[in-house]
Design a protein around this motif. Structure first.
Motif, PDB file in Angstrom:
ATOM      1  N   UNK A  79       0.828  -1.206   0.000  1.00 16.96           N
ATOM      2  CA  UNK A  79       0.000   0.000   0.000  1.00 16.96           C
ATOM      3  C   UNK A  79       0.864   1.259   0.000  1.00 16.96           C
ATOM      4  N   UNK A  80       1.926   1.242   0.785  1.00 23.66           N
ATOM      5  CA  UNK A  80       2.795   2.418   0.875  1.00 23.66           C
ATOM      6  C   UNK A  80       3.455   2.717  -0.472  1.00 23.66           C
ATOM      7  N   UNK A  81       3.855   1.682  -1.170  1.00 21.57           N
ATOM      8  CA  UNK A  81       4.471   1.888  -2.491  1.00 21.57           C
ATOM      9  C   UNK A  81       3.501   2.604  -3.425  1.00 21.57           C
ATOM     10  N   UNK A  82       2.262   2.133  -3.487  1.00 23.91           N
ATOM     11  CA  UNK A  82       1.279   2.740  -4.373  1.00 23.91           C
ATOM     12  C   UNK A  82       0.895   4.142  -3.909  1.00 23.91           C
ATOM     13  N   UNK A  83       0.815   4.357  -2.596  1.00 22.89           N
ATOM     14  CA  UNK A  83       0.500   5.695  -2.071  1.00 22.89           C
ATOM     15  C   UNK A  83       1.572   6.691  -2.508  1.00 22.89           C
ATOM     16  N   UNK A  84       2.822   6.331  -2.341  1.00 18.18           N
ATOM     17  CA  UNK A  84       3.921   7.231  -2.694  1.00 18.18           C
ATOM     18  C   UNK A  84       3.932   7.505  -4.192  1.00 18.18           C
ATOM     19  N   UNK A  85       3.788   6.473  -4.996  1.00 15.84           N
ATOM     20  CA  UNK A  85       3.874   6.662  -6.445  1.00 15.84           C
ATOM     21  C   UNK A  85       2.689   7.466  -6.982  1.00 15.84           C
ATOM     22  N   UNK A  86       1.483   7.149  -6.536  1.00 12.84           N
ATOM     23  CA  UNK A  86       0.319   7.910  -7.002  1.00 12.84           C
ATOM     24  C   UNK A  86       0.353   9.351  -6.475  1.00 12.84           C
TER      25      UNK A  86
END
Length: 152
Positions: free
Chosen positions: A47-54
């Motif tokens: 989730x953190x990866x997608x939060x940061x990238x988006x």
């Protein structure tokens, strides 16, 4: 692109709420039930990866990233627009490299499964080429805007 940014903001907010809920659930299981959820560390990482990238797509579109503007502001006029066009082209090239290399990584990792959830890791790594492509859309808009200023 602004409508897309609004959608991305909502999506990032939902992912953050999900992140908090999963972490809280993991803590509850660990300390209240004296048990552990086998996926409680993997899901927050994903989730953190997608939060940061988006979130970086939104920041890029809104020009929220750190920038050194002293040189551009001191040039003024056409030279400032030319410098912005050159910067936009450089950014587009770098984002293109990220899309291309990210797609290779996604393809290479689609057969590698995550430890707990047993889902292809390519779905996690897909955040890089997807978000870089979204940033490219915004960068083309920035290039168009500075090119119009350059020739007007």
């Amino acid at each position: 692109m602004t409508m897309l940014c609004k959608v991305l903001r909502v999506l990032v907010g939902l992912l953050m709420v999900s992140l908090v809920c999963v972490v809280a659930l993991g803590i509850f299981y660990r300390y209240a039930l004296q048990d552990s959820l086998y996926w409680a560390t993997e899901v927050p990482n994903f989730l953190m990866i997608w939060i940061v990238m988006l979130g970086s797509v939104v920041a890029f579109h809104e020009r929220g990233h750190i920038a050194f503007t002293l040189l551009g502001q001191s040039l003024g006029g056409r030279r400032q627009a030319l410098l912005e066009c050159v910067c936009a082209v450089v950014v587009l090239v770098l984002l293109g490299v990220l899309v291309f290399s990210g797609a290779i990584v996604v393809e290479d990792t689609m057969h590698s499964l995550s430890e707990a959830l047993r889902i292809p890791k390519g779905y996690i790594y897909a955040s890089l080429p997807i978000c870089a492509a979204l940033m490219m859309v915004s960068a083309f808009g920035q290039l168009y805007a500075c090119a119009r200023r350059l020739w007007s």
